[in-house]
Motif scaffolding. Structure first.
Motif, PDB file in Angstrom:
ATOM      1  N   GLU A 132       0.797  -1.228   0.000  1.00 47.45           N
ATOM      2  CA  GLU A 132       0.000   0.000   0.000  1.00 47.45           C
ATOM      3  C   GLU A 132       0.832   1.281   0.000  1.00 47.45           C
ATOM      4  O   GLU A 132       0.729   2.121  -0.884  1.00 47.45           O
ATOM      5  CB  GLU A 132      -0.944  -0.030   1.218  1.00 47.45           C
ATOM      6  CG  GLU A 132      -1.952  -1.167   1.120  1.00 47.45           C
ATOM      7  CD  GLU A 132      -2.820  -1.346   2.354  1.00 47.45           C
ATOM      8  OE1 GLU A 132      -2.559  -0.690   3.383  1.00 47.45           O
ATOM      9  OE2 GLU A 132      -3.758  -2.161   2.287  1.00 47.45           O
ATOM     10  N   GLY A 134       4.012   2.496  -0.339  1.00 47.60           N
ATOM     11  CA  GLY A 134       4.967   3.108  -1.251  1.00 47.60           C
ATOM     12  C   GLY A 134       6.226   2.321  -1.521  1.00 47.60           C
ATOM     13  O   GLY A 134       6.387   1.185  -1.071  1.00 47.60           O
ATOM     14  N   HIS A 318       3.858  -6.996  10.452  1.00 52.71           N
ATOM     15  CA  HIS A 318       3.561  -5.569  10.242  1.00 52.71           C
ATOM     16  C   HIS A 318       2.873  -5.062  11.498  1.00 52.71           C
ATOM     17  O   HIS A 318       1.886  -5.660  11.951  1.00 52.71           O
ATOM     18  CB  HIS A 318       2.667  -5.399   9.014  1.00 52.71           C
ATOM     19  CG  HIS A 318       2.575  -3.988   8.538  1.00 52.71           C
ATOM     20  ND1 HIS A 318       1.957  -3.003   9.271  1.00 52.71           N
ATOM     21  CD2 HIS A 318       3.020  -3.393   7.403  1.00 52.71           C
ATOM     22  CE1 HIS A 318       2.032  -1.857   8.599  1.00 52.71           C
ATOM     23  NE2 HIS A 318       2.682  -2.069   7.466  1.00 52.71           N
ATOM     24  N   LEU A 332      -3.905  -5.294   6.012  1.00 53.47           N
ATOM     25  CA  LEU A 332      -2.878  -4.268   6.187  1.00 53.47           C
ATOM     26  C   LEU A 332      -3.472  -2.875   6.417  1.00 53.47           C
ATOM     27  O   LEU A 332      -4.337  -2.424   5.672  1.00 53.47           O
ATOM     28  CB  LEU A 332      -2.005  -4.242   4.920  1.00 53.47           C
ATOM     29  CG  LEU A 332      -0.834  -3.260   4.905  1.00 53.47           C
ATOM     30  CD1 LEU A 332       0.153  -3.577   6.017  1.00 53.47           C
ATOM     31  CD2 LEU A 332      -0.127  -3.318   3.556  1.00 53.47           C
ATOM     32  N   THR A 334      -1.820   0.502   6.253  1.00 57.90           N
ATOM     33  CA  THR A 334      -0.507   0.957   5.784  1.00 57.90           C
ATOM     34  C   THR A 334       0.247   1.839   6.782  1.00 57.90           C
ATOM     35  O   THR A 334      -0.354   2.678   7.471  1.00 57.90           O
ATOM     36  CB  THR A 334      -0.630   1.680   4.425  1.00 57.90           C
ATOM     37  OG1 THR A 334       0.659   2.190   4.072  1.00 57.90           O
ATOM     38  CG2 THR A 334      -1.607   2.842   4.467  1.00 57.90           C
ATOM     39  N   ARG A 359       9.940  -1.669  11.843  1.00 60.87           N
ATOM     40  CA  ARG A 359       8.762  -2.527  12.013  1.00 60.87           C
ATOM     41  C   ARG A 359       8.883  -3.565  13.124  1.00 60.87           C
ATOM     42  O   ARG A 359       7.913  -3.831  13.835  1.00 60.87           O
ATOM     43  CB  ARG A 359       8.468  -3.241  10.691  1.00 60.87           C
ATOM     44  CG  ARG A 359       7.794  -2.307   9.744  1.00 60.87           C
ATOM     45  CD  ARG A 359       7.187  -3.065   8.617  1.00 60.87           C
ATOM     46  NE  ARG A 359       6.485  -2.097   7.795  1.00 60.87           N
ATOM     47  CZ  ARG A 359       6.226  -2.254   6.527  1.00 60.87           C
ATOM     48  NH1 ARG A 359       6.606  -3.375   5.908  1.00 60.87           N
ATOM     49  NH2 ARG A 359       5.584  -1.336   5.851  1.00 60.87           N
ATOM     50  N   ARG A 464      12.998  -5.760   7.399  1.00 62.93           N
ATOM     51  CA  ARG A 464      12.918  -4.913   6.201  1.00 62.93           C
ATOM     52  C   ARG A 464      12.220  -3.603   6.537  1.00 62.93           C
ATOM     53  O   ARG A 464      11.289  -3.570   7.340  1.00 62.93           O
ATOM     54  CB  ARG A 464      12.130  -5.654   5.118  1.00 62.93           C
ATOM     55  CG  ARG A 464      11.893  -4.841   3.876  1.00 62.93           C
ATOM     56  CD  ARG A 464      11.151  -5.634   2.838  1.00 62.93           C
ATOM     57  NE  ARG A 464       9.792  -5.953   3.217  1.00 62.93           N
ATOM     58  CZ  ARG A 464       8.771  -5.105   3.222  1.00 62.93           C
ATOM     59  NH1 ARG A 464       8.932  -3.845   2.864  1.00 62.93           N
ATOM     60  NH2 ARG A 464       7.562  -5.505   3.561  1.00 62.93           N
ATOM     61  N   GLY A 467       8.545  -0.055   2.135  1.00 59.72           N
ATOM     62  CA  GLY A 467       8.858   0.467   0.808  1.00 59.72           C
ATOM     63  C   GLY A 467      10.092  -0.141   0.163  1.00 59.72           C
ATOM     64  O   GLY A 467      10.381   0.125  -1.000  1.00 59.72           O
ATOM     65  N   ASN A 468      10.817  -0.979   0.925  1.00 62.35           N
ATOM     66  CA  ASN A 468      11.966  -1.645   0.312  1.00 62.35           C
ATOM     67  C   ASN A 468      11.582  -2.985  -0.291  1.00 62.35           C
ATOM     68  O   ASN A 468      12.429  -3.649  -0.897  1.00 62.35           O
ATOM     69  CB  ASN A 468      13.092  -1.834   1.339  1.00 62.35           C
ATOM     70  CG  ASN A 468      13.981  -0.600   1.414  1.00 62.35           C
ATOM     71  OD1 ASN A 468      13.858   0.318   0.602  1.00 62.35           O
ATOM     72  ND2 ASN A 468      14.871  -0.578   2.391  1.00 62.35           N
ATOM     73  N   SER A 469      10.328  -3.371  -0.135  1.00 61.94           N
ATOM     74  CA  SER A 469       9.891  -4.625  -0.753  1.00 61.94           C
ATOM     75  C   SER A 469       9.440  -4.383  -2.187  1.00 61.94           C
ATOM     76  O   SER A 469       9.835  -5.097  -3.119  1.00 61.94           O
ATOM     77  CB  SER A 469       8.757  -5.233   0.058  1.00 61.94           C
ATOM     78  OG  SER A 469       8.191  -6.288  -0.652  1.00 61.94           O
TER      79      SER A 469
HETATM   80  O1  MEZ Z   1       6.736  -2.186   2.195  1.00 60.10           O
HETATM   81  C1  MEZ Z   1       5.669  -2.485   2.723  1.00 60.10           C
HETATM   82  O2  MEZ Z   1       5.525  -3.541   3.333  1.00 60.10           O
HETATM   83  C2  MEZ Z   1       4.545  -1.519   2.684  1.00 60.10           C
HETATM   84  C3  MEZ Z   1       4.649  -0.432   1.704  1.00 60.10           C
HETATM   85  C4  MEZ Z   1       3.547  -1.643   3.544  1.00 60.10           C
HETATM   86  C5  MEZ Z   1       2.694  -0.560   4.047  1.00 60.10           C
HETATM   87  O3  MEZ Z   1       2.663  -0.361   5.252  1.00 60.10           O
HETATM   88  O4  MEZ Z   1       2.032   0.121   3.265  1.00 60.10           O
END
Ligand code: MEZ
Length: 532
Positions: A132, A134, A318, A332, A334, A359, A464, A467-469
């Protein structure tokens, strides 16, 4: 929608909101973080981990559920397909139709290779689609890839492979340009500059987003590009074993049609595994933010042919999964909600942590707060408040609709207006930090087997950053596609074999293990059985 007890607690959250919004909670020290993680992070629960008995990672720690899969029974133990007349022949076989698989396909196609994607659901049914908030890239004047490196490497507890982190951060600005030019609708200001925000553990605002459906927007664009190029995509077809040749090279995969159960053989010069994560294994009983097919298949397939895993014992929870209402349990919420100014507060309306800790620290901190008795009770368990109305207090009316419309709608469906009421959150299983060990060309220790995206390990170390995924799937998807296509030019495939199945079974027998669980699992336990 909220219970009487919740509404009583909300009164305290509301009373403290203005003061809480102005508060600058301090960051934890390194020592405090270490102590917190060891006591409260699920990765440190000894009773939830075991020791791998066979294969390249023998003697190492892994989640119990993953060990059961790695030491599971091959679906081809009793019946072997005829490998002599393959159903498909290609240069580059890509297993997985998410962001990494699609990016790999585009680059391998650019390099002139014959490419084919197989995917157990449909192209785009992947964790990329679910992301979600970025994608990170250091492309602003006050930032640099070096700064990004320090954030990512430090956030991963200095455990990541440095050459992979270097690649991740140095390719990032180009990848944003690549996506932008392909058609991704990133958030931009009136002058056309990308709007960027912070994520947990970032020292600069480098999160590029498409509102709060960044992954869906990226996946939409990649999928269209793959389809426009007429790269063959075989939907609803899952890989159940890799195929080797008599020279010890990976040379294809045995596939199973998900509907008819027909077994098919795909012969390839090189194989790219881009099978994604493992959230639907529900490690330790956690709910998940992952898509339906996230069952660690790539790890099992690679392990059985001798590929080494890295950091298979570290998962990402998360911090903010939806904890209420039950219809969206585990979905999720975000991190962008916190980037925009919402803080985490307990049942008494007290802020208990800095909202943008990394996280693992944020998740452990929420779990600790609940264990201290400061939780908001829910029918499914517990959580803490994420005080979303703070966002508009800080940034003005209309911010939520403009910047996180998907969140507004997700909760709105259940009668919760996040502009006016806080929401209840608790950690949800989100990401597999480790995976198959790869080098800087995305190749494993098994010749001609490449792995990219969440199925690969080493890019993020033991944690992680947000946004690095999305960045990883683009950088290393492209990387795998480029190097796989290059390698395919020089490969001569020998005689195909599935002898590794017997060799692995022999190891299991010698270790006294008699598996009954079929692996790879393919779909979650609660799916209609795929193997019956
Ligand atoms: O990189 C993520 O896991 C991501 C962008 C998740 C989020 O909280 O929106």
């Amino acid at each position: 929608m909220y219970t009487e007890e919740m509404l009583e607690s909300i009164k305290k959250v509301e009373a403290a909101r203005e003061a809480n919004a102005a508060l600058e909670p301090r960051r934890m020290t390194a020592q405090e973080k270490d102590d917190l993680l060891k006591t409260y992070h699920p990765d440190y629960r000894d009773d939830q981990f075991g020791t791998i008995t066979v294969g390249p990672n023998k003697g190492e720690k892994a989640p119990l559920e993953l060990i059961e899969l790695l030491e599971g029974k091959s679906r081809l133990l009793e019946n072997r397909p005829d490998l002599s007349c393959p159903d498909y022949e290609t240069d580059v076989l890509i297993i997985g139709g998410g962001g990494a698989g699609a990016s790999a396909a585009i680059e391998a196609d650019n390099a002139g290779a014959k490419v084919m994607i197989v995917t157990k659901l449909r192209i785009g049914d992947a964790n990329t689609m679910m992301a979600e908030g970025g994608i990170q890239a250091a492309d602003k004047p006050n930032d640099s890839p070096a700064q990004h490196f320090l954030d990512a490497f430090g956030g991963g507890h200095f455990a990541a492979k440095k050459d992979l982190v270097y690649k991740l951060v140095t390719d990032a600005p180009y990848c944003i340009k690549w996506l932008n030019e392909m058609g991704v609708e990133f958030d931009k200001d009136a002058e056309g500059n990308m709007v960027t925000t912070h994520g947990g553990g970032t020292s600069r605002k480098r999160m590029h987003a498409a509102k709060d459906y960044s992954g869906a927007e990226i996946m939409r664009t990649l999928r269209d590009e793959v389809l426009n190029r007429e790269i063959p995509v075989i939907d609803f077809t899952t890989a159940i074993e890799l195929i080797m040749d008599d020279k010890g090279q990976c040379a294809g995969a045995v596939l199973m049609n998900m509907e008819t159960k027909e077994i098919l053989v795909a012969k390839a010069k090189v194989v790219i595994l881009a099978t994604g994560g493992a959230g639907r294994m529900h490690y330790q009983g956690f709910p998940t933010s992952n898509h339906y097919g996230a069952t660690a298949d790539g790890l099992v397939l690679a392990y059985r042919v001798g590929a080494k895993l890295l950091y298979q014992d570290t998962l990402q929870y998360h911090p903010t999964g939806a904890a209420f209402p039950e219809q969206i349990f585990g979905a999720l919420v975000t991190e962008k909600v916190r980037s925009l100014g919402a803080k985490l507060v307990n049942v008494n309306g007290e802020v208990f942590m800095h909202p943008l800790e990394t996280r693992d620290v944020a998740a452990a901190s929420i779990i600790r707060e609940c264990k201290r008795g400061n939780q908001v009770s829910t029918p499914e368990g517990q959580g803490v408040w994420l005080d979303t109305p703070m966002i508009e207090l800080k940034n003005g009316e209309g911010t939520i609709e403009k910047r996180i419309p998907a969140m507004l709608r997700m909760f709105g469906k259940y009668g919760i207006d996040i502009r006016k009421q806080p929401i209840i959150v608790y950690p949800t299983l989100h990401y597999q930090n480790g995976g198959v060990d790869v080098d800087a060309t995305s190749e494993t220790n098994v010749p001609n087997l490449f792995v990219a995206g969440e199925a690969a390990g080493g890019v993020h170390g033991r944690n992680r950053l947000m946004g690095n995924s999305l960045l990883d799937v683009i950088v290393f998807g492209r990387n795998a596609g480029i190097y796989a296509a290059k390698k395919a030019k020089d490969v001569t495939v020998g005689n195909l074999t599935l002898d590794h199945i017997d060799a692995f079974q022999k190891e299991l027998n010698e270790a006294g293990i008699n598996p009954t669980k079929l692996s790879p699992q393919i779909l979650p336990e609660y799916a209609r059985k795929v193997n019956k």
